[in-house]
Motif scaffolding. Structure first.
Motif, short mmCIF file in Angstrom:
data_model
loop_
_atom_site.label_atom_id
_atom_site.label_comp_id
_atom_site.label_asym_id
_atom_site.label_seq_id
_atom_site.Cartn_x
_atom_site.Cartn_y
_atom_site.Cartn_z
N MET A 1 -0.55 3.52 -9.57
CA MET A 1 -0.72 4.57 -10.49
C MET A 1 0.86 5.40 -10.09
SD MET A 1 -3.31 7.97 -10.42
CE MET A 1 -4.48 6.90 -11.19
N ASP A 2 1.30 6.06 -11.23
CA ASP A 2 2.58 6.89 -10.95
C ASP A 2 2.20 8.39 -11.03
OD1 ASP A 2 2.27 7.28 -13.92
OD2 ASP A 2 4.09 6.19 -14.54
N LEU A 3 2.97 9.18 -11.00
CA LEU A 3 2.99 10.59 -10.97
C LEU A 3 2.54 11.40 -12.11
CD1 LEU A 3 3.07 13.15 -9.26
CD2 LEU A 3 5.44 13.44 -10.07
N GLN A 4 2.97 10.59 -13.19
CA GLN A 4 2.56 11.23 -14.58
C GLN A 4 1.20 10.91 -15.00
OE1 GLN A 4 4.28 13.27 -16.55
NE2 GLN A 4 2.30 13.39 -17.44
N ALA A 5 0.76 9.50 -14.49
CA ALA A 5 -0.59 9.00 -14.73
C ALA A 5 -1.68 9.73 -13.76
CB ALA A 5 -0.66 7.52 -14.53
N PHE A 6 -1.18 10.30 -12.47
CA PHE A 6 -1.99 10.94 -11.80
C PHE A 6 -2.20 12.46 -12.18
CE2 PHE A 6 -2.07 13.54 -7.92
CZ PHE A 6 -3.43 13.15 -7.30
N ARG A 7 -1.17 12.92 -12.66
CA ARG A 7 -1.33 14.31 -13.36
C ARG A 7 -2.18 14.33 -14.76
NH1 ARG A 7 2.46 18.36 -12.03
NH2 ARG A 7 4.13 17.76 -10.98
N ASP A 8 -1.96 13.27 -15.41
CA ASP A 8 -2.81 13.19 -16.60
C ASP A 8 -4.22 12.86 -16.38
OD1 ASP A 8 -0.55 13.28 -18.16
OD2 ASP A 8 -0.40 11.26 -18.59
N SER A 9 -4.64 12.44 -15.10
CA SER A 9 -6.15 12.11 -14.69
C SER A 9 -6.54 13.59 -14.15
CB SER A 9 -6.18 11.18 -13.53
OG SER A 9 -5.74 12.00 -12.22
N ILE A 10 -5.81 14.53 -14.14
CA ILE A 10 -6.39 15.88 -13.71
C ILE A 10 -7.30 16.45 -14.78
CG2 ILE A 10 -5.76 18.31 -12.95
CD1 ILE A 10 -3.35 16.64 -11.54
N ALA A 11 -7.00 15.97 -16.07
CA ALA A 11 -7.81 16.55 -17.15
C ALA A 11 -9.16 15.90 -17.18
CB ALA A 11 -7.16 16.10 -18.44
N LYS A 12 -9.66 15.03 -16.42
CA LYS A 12 -10.80 14.45 -16.31
C LYS A 12 -11.75 15.05 -15.25
CE LYS A 12 -8.84 10.22 -17.93
NZ LYS A 12 -8.79 8.57 -17.63
N SER A 13 -12.75 14.87 -15.46
CA SER A 13 -13.85 15.72 -14.49
C SER A 13 -13.96 14.77 -12.92
CB SER A 13 -15.20 15.77 -15.12
OG SER A 13 -15.64 14.12 -15.23
N ARG A 14 -13.64 13.65 -12.80
CA ARG A 14 -13.56 12.98 -11.44
C ARG A 14 -12.12 12.53 -11.21
NH1 ARG A 14 -17.19 14.90 -8.64
NH2 ARG A 14 -17.35 13.28 -7.38
N PRO A 15 -11.81 12.42 -10.05
CA PRO A 15 -10.48 11.58 -9.58
C PRO A 15 -10.60 10.16 -10.01
CG PRO A 15 -11.75 12.26 -7.67
CD PRO A 15 -12.62 13.04 -8.87
N PRO A 16 -9.66 9.57 -10.32
CA PRO A 16 -9.64 8.10 -10.61
C PRO A 16 -10.06 7.40 -9.35
CG PRO A 16 -7.53 9.20 -10.94
CD PRO A 16 -8.43 10.13 -10.19
#
Length: 97
Positions: free
Chosen positions: A1-16
């Motif tokens: 996972m790169d930084l952008q994908a990590f940042r994008d995941s913050i919109a979800k309700s649970r961490p990846p």
């Protein structure tokens, strides 16, 4: 996972799935849940956890506690903005130094 994908995941309700406890702590911090972030930072007594723990106490405004955790992981207290420190930590923990 790169930084952008990590940042994008913050919109979800649970961490990846598969994130280390330290990355989970940064994820919860970005969601605005300091307590959950602090809990995750303490899951492992490793350098990554201690480093994120230092950042969290710095963000909280508890500089003496932050300095204690920086010392525990042999890191100089950060002089970056909190946003810059979060990004630096996330990049390092994602292996994108």
């Amino acid at each position: 996972m790169d930084l952008q994908a990590f940042r994008d995941s913050i919109a979800k309700s649970r961490p990846p799935a598969g994130l280390s406890p330290a990355l989970q702590a940064l994820w919860w911090d970005a969601k605005g849940d300091w307590d959950k972030a602090h809990e995750r930072a303490q899951v492992r007594d490793d350098t990554a956890g201690m480093r994120v723990h230092a950042y969290l106490h710095r963000k909280e405004g508890d500089q003496s506690n932050a300095e204690y955790w920086y010392r525990c992981c042999d890191a100089a207290p950060s002089t970056l903005t909190l946003d810059e420190e979060w990004q630096e930590l996330a990049r390092a923990l994602l292996g994108q130094s």
